[in-house]
Design a protein around this motif. Structure first.
Motif, PDB file in Angstrom:
ATOM      1  N   PHE A   1      39.336 -29.545 -42.485  1.00  0.00           N
ATOM      2  CA  PHE A   1      40.327 -28.599 -43.180  1.00  0.00           C
ATOM      3  C   PHE A   1      39.570 -27.266 -43.186  1.00  0.00           C
ATOM      4  N   SER A   2      38.116 -27.304 -43.431  1.00  0.00           N
ATOM      5  CA  SER A   2      37.538 -25.934 -43.212  1.00  0.00           C
ATOM      6  C   SER A   2      37.904 -25.293 -42.148  1.00  0.00           C
ATOM      7  N   SER A   3      37.901 -25.843 -40.881  1.00  0.00           N
ATOM      8  CA  SER A   3      38.184 -24.889 -39.719  1.00  0.00           C
ATOM      9  C   SER A   3      39.537 -24.484 -39.655  1.00  0.00           C
ATOM     10  N   ILE A   4      40.419 -25.256 -40.257  1.00  0.00           N
ATOM     11  CA  ILE A   4      41.905 -24.817 -40.266  1.00  0.00           C
ATOM     12  C   ILE A   4      42.063 -23.601 -41.211  1.00  0.00           C
ATOM     13  N   ALA A   5      41.266 -23.716 -42.465  1.00  0.00           N
ATOM     14  CA  ALA A   5      41.255 -22.454 -43.286  1.00  0.00           C
ATOM     15  C   ALA A   5      40.624 -21.167 -42.839  1.00  0.00           C
TER      16      ALA A   5
ATOM     17  N   THR B   1      40.123 -30.033 -48.612  1.00  0.00           N
ATOM     18  CA  THR B   1      38.390 -29.852 -48.540  1.00  0.00           C
ATOM     19  C   THR B   1      37.785 -30.492 -49.561  1.00  0.00           C
ATOM     20  N   ILE B   2      37.967 -30.018 -50.757  1.00  0.00           N
ATOM     21  CA  ILE B   2      37.539 -30.420 -52.271  1.00  0.00           C
ATOM     22  C   ILE B   2      37.571 -31.758 -52.209  1.00  0.00           C
ATOM     23  N   GLU B   3      38.924 -32.351 -52.201  1.00  0.00           N
ATOM     24  CA  GLU B   3      39.050 -33.942 -52.314  1.00  0.00           C
ATOM     25  C   GLU B   3      38.187 -34.525 -51.148  1.00  0.00           C
ATOM     26  N   SER B   4      38.415 -34.120 -50.026  1.00  0.00           N
ATOM     27  CA  SER B   4      37.475 -34.952 -48.955  1.00  0.00           C
ATOM     28  C   SER B   4      36.163 -34.947 -49.104  1.00  0.00           C
ATOM     29  N   TYR B   5      35.486 -33.938 -49.615  1.00  0.00           N
ATOM     30  CA  TYR B   5      34.214 -33.780 -50.010  1.00  0.00           C
ATOM     31  C   TYR B   5      33.594 -34.796 -51.206  1.00  0.00           C
ATOM     32  N   PHE B   6      34.507 -34.602 -52.079  1.00  0.00           N
ATOM     33  CA  PHE B   6      34.115 -35.540 -53.174  1.00  0.00           C
ATOM     34  C   PHE B   6      34.507 -37.106 -52.858  1.00  0.00           C
TER      35      PHE B   6
ATOM     36  N   VAL C   1      48.355 -21.725 -46.805  1.00  0.00           N
ATOM     37  CA  VAL C   1      47.791 -22.794 -46.119  1.00  0.00           C
ATOM     38  C   VAL C   1      46.416 -22.826 -47.002  1.00  0.00           C
ATOM     39  N   ASN C   2      45.545 -21.609 -46.837  1.00  0.00           N
ATOM     40  CA  ASN C   2      44.337 -21.664 -47.414  1.00  0.00           C
ATOM     41  C   ASN C   2      44.217 -22.213 -48.713  1.00  0.00           C
ATOM     42  N   VAL C   3      45.097 -22.319 -49.526  1.00  0.00           N
ATOM     43  CA  VAL C   3      45.100 -22.748 -50.731  1.00  0.00           C
ATOM     44  C   VAL C   3      45.195 -24.506 -50.692  1.00  0.00           C
ATOM     45  N   ILE C   4      45.934 -24.826 -49.770  1.00  0.00           N
ATOM     46  CA  ILE C   4      46.227 -26.257 -49.462  1.00  0.00           C
ATOM     47  C   ILE C   4      44.987 -26.842 -48.778  1.00  0.00           C
ATOM     48  N   MET C   5      44.375 -25.956 -47.904  1.00  0.00           N
ATOM     49  CA  MET C   5      43.067 -26.554 -47.512  1.00  0.00           C
ATOM     50  C   MET C   5      42.035 -26.690 -48.080  1.00  0.00           C
ATOM     51  N   LEU C   6      42.055 -25.510 -49.087  1.00  0.00           N
ATOM     52  CA  LEU C   6      40.812 -25.839 -49.861  1.00  0.00           C
ATOM     53  C   LEU C   6      40.963 -26.755 -50.948  1.00  0.00           C
ATOM     54  N   GLN C   7      41.922 -27.194 -51.424  1.00  0.00           N
ATOM     55  CA  GLN C   7      42.322 -28.460 -52.131  1.00  0.00           C
ATOM     56  C   GLN C   7      42.074 -29.792 -51.741  1.00  0.00           C
TER      57      GLN C   7
END
Length: 63
Positions: free
Chosen positions: A39-43, A24-29, A16-22
């Protein structure tokens, strides 16, 4: 609880952490900053669950 149960929880929360990191990065960009916080909160919650599970497994394994 058996050792397999602990390992299943640990690996699933890490997944779940790996998926949320991905995501989060996509949402940021993509400049969707509301999703970044979600996504950061879920992670972070997943990381806390993983850490608690690891501590419990460590106590059971090495007591």
């Amino acid at each position: 609880m058996g050792n397999k149960f602990y390992w299943i929880i640990i690996f699933s929360t890490l997944l779940v952490n790996v998926i949320m990191l991905q995501m989060t990065i996509e949402s940021y960009f993509g400049e969707e900053y509301k999703h970044v916080w979600t996504f950061s909160s879920i992670a972070i919650i997943s990381t806390i669950i993983c850490l608690i599970t690891f501590i419990q497994w460590n106590k059971q394994e090495y007591k």
